[in-house]
Every structure is written in C-alpha cells, then in structure tokens.
Design a protein around this motif. Structure first.
Motif, PDB file in Angstrom:
ATOM      1  N   ALA A   1     -10.680  64.802  32.202  1.00 34.67           N
ATOM      2  CA  ALA A   1      -9.574  65.204  31.159  1.00 34.67           C
ATOM      3  C   ALA A   1      -8.073  65.821  32.027  1.00 34.67           C
ATOM      4  N   GLN A   2      -8.907  66.777  32.527  1.00 32.02           N
ATOM      5  CA  GLN A   2      -8.021  67.918  33.609  1.00 32.02           C
ATOM      6  C   GLN A   2      -7.142  67.605  34.857  1.00 32.02           C
ATOM      7  N   ALA A   3      -7.139  66.703  35.725  1.00 34.68           N
ATOM      8  CA  ALA A   3      -6.801  65.576  36.288  1.00 34.68           C
ATOM      9  C   ALA A   3      -6.169  64.373  35.874  1.00 34.68           C
ATOM     10  N   PHE A   4      -6.911  63.935  34.422  1.00 34.53           N
ATOM     11  CA  PHE A   4      -5.789  62.779  34.015  1.00 34.53           C
ATOM     12  C   PHE A   4      -4.313  63.319  33.508  1.00 34.53           C
ATOM     13  N   VAL A   5      -4.439  64.685  33.059  1.00 32.35           N
ATOM     14  CA  VAL A   5      -3.370  65.488  32.544  1.00 32.35           C
ATOM     15  C   VAL A   5      -2.572  66.080  33.202  1.00 32.35           C
TER      16      VAL A   5
ATOM     17  N   LEU B   1      -7.267  77.532  35.135  1.00 34.64           N
ATOM     18  CA  LEU B   1      -6.532  76.601  36.025  1.00 34.64           C
ATOM     19  C   LEU B   1      -5.123  77.512  36.508  1.00 34.64           C
ATOM     20  N   THR B   2      -4.496  78.313  35.761  1.00 33.50           N
ATOM     21  CA  THR B   2      -3.773  78.921  36.282  1.00 33.50           C
ATOM     22  C   THR B   2      -3.491  79.147  37.972  1.00 33.50           C
ATOM     23  N   PRO B   3      -5.249  79.748  38.684  1.00 35.27           N
ATOM     24  CA  PRO B   3      -4.221  80.423  40.316  1.00 35.27           C
ATOM     25  C   PRO B   3      -4.284  78.648  40.824  1.00 35.27           C
ATOM     26  N   THR B   4      -3.702  77.893  40.154  1.00 36.30           N
ATOM     27  CA  THR B   4      -3.765  76.444  40.744  1.00 36.30           C
ATOM     28  C   THR B   4      -2.333  76.478  41.018  1.00 36.30           C
TER      29      THR B   4
ATOM     30  N   PRO C   1     -12.962  61.072  26.498  1.00 36.49           N
ATOM     31  CA  PRO C   1     -12.836  62.445  26.927  1.00 36.49           C
ATOM     32  C   PRO C   1     -11.700  62.849  27.974  1.00 36.49           C
ATOM     33  N   LEU C   2     -10.811  61.458  28.308  1.00 37.88           N
ATOM     34  CA  LEU C   2      -9.763  61.307  28.780  1.00 37.88           C
ATOM     35  C   LEU C   2      -8.559  62.989  28.146  1.00 37.88           C
ATOM     36  N   SER C   3      -8.509  62.931  26.451  1.00 38.18           N
ATOM     37  CA  SER C   3      -7.702  63.447  25.323  1.00 38.18           C
ATOM     38  C   SER C   3      -8.354  64.940  25.441  1.00 38.18           C
ATOM     39  N   ALA C   4      -9.521  65.572  26.098  1.00 40.95           N
ATOM     40  CA  ALA C   4      -9.808  66.756  26.415  1.00 40.95           C
ATOM     41  C   ALA C   4      -9.219  67.483  26.971  1.00 40.95           C
ATOM     42  N   HIS C   5      -7.969  67.712  27.433  1.00 45.72           N
ATOM     43  CA  HIS C   5      -6.978  68.199  28.350  1.00 45.72           C
ATOM     44  C   HIS C   5      -6.662  69.453  27.126  1.00 45.72           C
ATOM     45  N   LEU C   6      -5.959  70.100  28.751  1.00 48.52           N
ATOM     46  CA  LEU C   6      -5.174  71.697  28.785  1.00 48.52           C
ATOM     47  C   LEU C   6      -4.245  71.816  27.135  1.00 48.52           C
TER      48      LEU C   6
ATOM     49  N   CYS D   1      -1.947  65.130  45.331  1.00 44.27           N
ATOM     50  CA  CYS D   1      -1.936  66.488  45.426  1.00 44.27           C
ATOM     51  C   CYS D   1      -3.228  66.901  44.330  1.00 44.27           C
ATOM     52  N   ALA D   2      -3.144  66.532  43.043  1.00 40.93           N
ATOM     53  CA  ALA D   2      -4.514  66.232  42.198  1.00 40.93           C
ATOM     54  C   ALA D   2      -5.909  65.337  42.265  1.00 40.93           C
ATOM     55  N   PHE D   3      -5.587  64.452  42.735  1.00 45.26           N
ATOM     56  CA  PHE D   3      -6.915  63.391  42.833  1.00 45.26           C
ATOM     57  C   PHE D   3      -7.682  63.514  45.515  1.00 45.26           C
ATOM     58  N   GLY D   4      -6.865  64.026  46.139  1.00 51.30           N
ATOM     59  CA  GLY D   4      -6.547  63.259  47.180  1.00 51.30           C
ATOM     60  C   GLY D   4      -6.561  62.133  47.320  1.00 51.30           C
ATOM     61  N   ILE D   5      -6.172  61.229  47.089  1.00 49.16           N
ATOM     62  CA  ILE D   5      -6.395  60.130  47.182  1.00 49.16           C
ATOM     63  C   ILE D   5      -4.545  59.471  47.750  1.00 49.16           C
ATOM     64  N   GLU D   6      -4.495  58.410  48.613  1.00 45.38           N
ATOM     65  CA  GLU D   6      -2.938  57.870  48.840  1.00 45.38           C
ATOM     66  C   GLU D   6      -3.299  56.834  47.701  1.00 45.38           C
ATOM     67  N   CYS D   7      -2.445  56.975  46.893  1.00 43.43           N
ATOM     68  CA  CYS D   7      -2.429  55.646  46.215  1.00 43.43           C
ATOM     69  C   CYS D   7      -0.802  54.289  46.666  1.00 43.43           C
ATOM     70  N   ASN D   8      -0.486  54.837  47.605  1.00 39.52           N
ATOM     71  CA  ASN D   8       0.540  53.084  48.176  1.00 39.52           C
ATOM     72  C   ASN D   8       1.027  53.146  46.801  1.00 39.52           C
TER      73      ASN D   8
END
Length: 499
Positions: A293-297, A134-137, A114-119, A188-195
C-alpha cells in the motif's frame, strides 16, 4: 379500500421525504452560516456529467462570497460541507488546531482493498506511527542517494526524445512526462526498471494510467464512500481495480522475496519498507500488504503529480508571451552547469533558483491537488464565530481558488516566476501557497517530488526548446473527470533540439 390506502401511504412517504430533504438543506440556514443554495439531488457539487473541474466550481463560490463569507456552507448531495475561505481559519485547521482535524476523511478498506490503506488515506491512529516510520525515506541524505538514479532516467528521456523529434517534432508532452516519472518512481520505489520510456505499453505504465484514467467507482459508489463509509465497507466496495491490486501485490511480494533471499541492499524506498517488515519490535513491523500500500501510493503520487506539474511548466514556457521566461531559465541552467564543471550534481540543481521558481509558479497556477479535505474528528468551535463544526463534518480548502486570488497574487492568470523570489514570498501568508498541503498531514514526499521536477525541467530545457503548435490547446482546459487537476486531451507542443 386497498387502493386508497396505497395512495395514502405513498403520499405520506413523499411528504416525509420532502420534509427530510428540506430539513437537510436548511442546515446552514439554521446555524447562521452563509451558504450556496443547493439543488436536489446533488446539492452544490454535481458528480454526473460535470462540465468543469470541481476546483473551478469551488473557485466560483469562493470569488462570489469570499468578502462576506470567511466560511461558506455547501452541500454534497444532502450532506453539509464547510468551504473555508479565510487563511487564518485554514491555518487553524491545518496547523494550530490540528488535533480537531487529524483525518482527511478519505475512504479505505484495508480488508477487501489492501492498496487503499496507505499513508494518505488512513485515519490518525494508523497514520501517526506510519508517518514517523516513513519520514526517514525523504531526508536530504536519502535524496542525494536517489539523485543519480533520477538523472540516469532523465538522460534516457533525452535520448528517447531526440529519436522521436527526428520523425515528428510535435509531441504530446503529458504522456512522455508520465512515462519519465513512471520510470523514476518504479526504480526508486520498487527497484524495478519499468522501461516505459522505450515501451509506452509497459505494464507499470498501463497500471498507473488505469488508476487515473479509468476510475473504478460509479457516481453512486463515489457518493457512498463519502457520505456513508461504514455501509460502503459493509458492501465491500473497492476503490481499485482487481487487476491493479493483483499486479502491485505480486510485484511487491516478488521484490521483497528476491531482496531478502539474495541479501540485496539499496538506498531506496523499498529497502526502508523491508526494514520495517523485519523490525525487532512487533508494533513497528509492516505486513506485506501494508508495504504494498505504501509503495503503491508513493508510485501514484510520484508519477502523476510530478508529470502533471512538469506538463504545466512546459506549456507555460512554450507560450509566445512567456518565451523570455524559458530563455532566462536556460541561461541560468547553462551558467550553473558551467560553475559545476558541466555536471548536473545535487548541488547544481539546488543552485537553479529560477528553475525552482518556475516550478512553484506552475504549482500555484495549476495545483494538481487543487482542493484539500479534512474531517472534524471532534466538535470544533470556530474562532471568532458562534458556529461549531460538528464531529464528522467534511471541511474543504479550495487551493485552486486561493492560488488565483488577486488579493494574494496580482494578475493571477499571468505566469510570473518572480512571485517566488524570497522578497515576495516573505510578504505573503504561508497558507497562500499550499500545493502540498500544510501542517502535520502535508505531503511526506515534497522533497522527492520537487527534486524529480527540478531534474526533469533542467535537463529538458538544457537540451530542448519548447513552443506551441497547431494542436496546442490555448488556453489549457482541465479534465472534469479526474481528481488530480490534469489537462484534458493531453498537451501538444513543438520540440526542437537546442543548438
């Protein structure tokens, strides 16, 4: 008798195979298109034990045949591929005649991977509505909202580097920049602090590196997903490692659930995707797998290409012959900051014209997306030619070769940011500089990528001076194994605090 029959059929089979291969390798000759003589079994594009990057191989073909071949026939295994050398034809393919080249031709398997089916990957029918959603982002307004987050991560980057160079001032900048951009995109994409700046073994960093440093597919599978996509899907071939897929699907599902259950609203990429998940019209909605998929790419493109671009910027500025460029950039940064009361604001970054020119020159000389592909979605009669590109054929645009063409850039191996002064840019055709592609299927995240690079470079040059050291590879060498044009074995530089 049985032995004689076996010999006969074996001989017949070998002869049939020989004539089949010969006919396949005669495709360009039959159609009157200049071509590079192929070698069995790889054609012209070797995929096993390759010693140079694909872009350098294509650049060799480009240099040797550009004058007599605006388009050049080559082969990937037995499949004919068209290499386009002419800027006008490139413009037709990307823009004017886009309706004939709507797809990239890249493999994706939405059901089993499923992650391969991105924009970036999906075909036109899925791409068009997804792109518009997605363009408005990536509007200027959204960039302003994300600006403070990027600056915050950049300031943390400075703190970490300050501590590191107190122990050892020679660092591998590509790894550090990858950790910086991972933390930016994760936020910015996940709202997660990766550290990952503080912990190089952070899970987000590990997963991102695994995608690029440990490709899942072997040579046979890579050939199959290019030359026979339907069979590859039938065989359930997956591009991504199972643990990478599981990690990102889990992170996205948990993030979406948390935000929806707690009514969390943020001005980031994930919020837009959640809005699309809950859209009023069913045809506008995205499933949780489509969101992932979109967040991943966005994550992959944002951290890898930006960190690689910044690496090349610092490498070029560190060279002794280019130290005056680094000094000039630092003077501009200090002058602009003074004008903006010492604050690195959105407006201040946009005022740093020379910094922007440095980034563009790095993208010219070392374009991460060093080749661009399109696939003909229907037969296309090439302008001013008797040749028709058949439906289903791959078309390659050699970005690296074009960016290094002395007809467009005098002394192309020299690093000269003034090439991107407004006066010089006006004198060149637009397709001379295509690090993000062109036309409707160009990179949707150009604004974000450039903003991230501008902030990163400005804050680094404001605080540090970069120079070469004994471990710096001069000239820089590209990894032949990676799709993105990346430095081989990292990039070591000496880093001192600006006093």
């Amino acid at each position: 008798m049985d032995f004689s029959c076996s010999i006969f059929w074996l001989t017949a089979l070998i002869c049939l195979a020989f004539f089949y291969v010969k006919r396949k390798f005669n495709y360009w000759k039959r159609n009157g298109v200049p071509f590079v003589v192929p070698k069995f079994p790889f054609g012209n594009l070797q995929v096993i034990q390759r010693k140079d990057h694909l872009s350098q191989r294509l650049a060799t073909f480009y240099r040797e045949r550009k004058q007599d071949a605006p388009m050049l026939g080559i082969y990937f295994f037995l499949s004919p591929v068209l290499l386009v050398n002419d800027l006008d034809l490139i413009r037709h393919i990307f823009i004017k005649d886009f309706q004939y080249f709507q797809n990239r031709g890249t493999f994706y398997n939405e059901k089993h991977d499923p992650l391969s089916a991105h924009l970036f990957n999906v075909d036109y029918e899925k791409w068009r509505p997804l792109r518009s959603k997605l363009t408005p982002t990536f509007t200027s307004g959204k960039m302003k909202f994300m600006f403070g987050t990027i600056v915050s991560v950049a300031n943390e980057f400075v703190e970490c580097l300050n501590k590191t160079i107190q122990v050892d001032c020679e660092i591998e900048v590509n790894e550090w920049l990858g950790r910086f951009t991972t933390d930016v995109i994760g936020t910015c994409a996940f709202g997660i602090e990766c550290n990952s700046l503080k912990d190089p073994n952070a899970k987000f960093r590990q997963m991102g590196k695994k995608v690029f440093d440990q490709p899942k597919l072997g040579a046979f599978e890579r050939m199959l997903i290019i030359t026979c996509k339907s069979l590859a899907k039938l065989l359930r071939i997956r591009i991504h490692h199972t643990d990478v897929t599981d990690f990102f699907l889990k992170i996205v599902a948990e993030t979406v659930a948390f935000r929806e259950n707690n009514n969390v609203q943020r001005n980031d990429f994930m919020s837009l995707l959640i809005d699309l998940k809950n859209a009023k019209k069913e045809e506008d909605r995205l499933t949780i797998n489509e969101i992932a998929a979109q967040a991943f790419v966005f994550f992959l493109a944002g951290f890898e290409t930006s960190s690689t671009t910044l690496t090349y910027c610092l490498y070029e500025l560190a060279l002794e012959k280019n130290k005056h460029i680094q000094d000039e950039a630092r003077r501009e940064i200090f002058a602009v900051l003074e004008k903006h009361n010492g604050q690195l604001t959105y407006e201040a970054v946009n005022d740093m014209v020379y910094v922007d020119q440095i980034i563009n020159e790095a993208l010219r000389k070392h374009p991460p997306a060093s080749n661009l592909a399109r696939i003909a979605t229907k037969n296309y009669k090439v302008p001013n030619s008797d040749y028709t590109i058949p439906e289903g054929m791959f078309v390659l645009v050699p970005v690296y070769a074009i960016h290094h063409d002395p007809d467009y850039y005098e002394n192309p191996e020299e690093f000269d940011p003034t090439r991107f002064s407004p006066e010089q840019v006006k004198q060149r055709q637009s397709c001379c500089f295509i690090p993000f592609g062109d036309g409707p299927r160009n990179c949707v995240g150009i604004r974000f990528g450039m903003l991230q690079a501008r902030i990163g470079l400005a804050i680094l040059l404001q605080n540090f001076e970069f120079s070469t050291c004994s471990r710096t590879q001069i000239p820089i060498k590209y990894s032949p194994k990676k799709l993105v044009l990346s430095p081989e074995n990292g990039t070591w530089l000496k880093v001192n605090k600006v006093t």
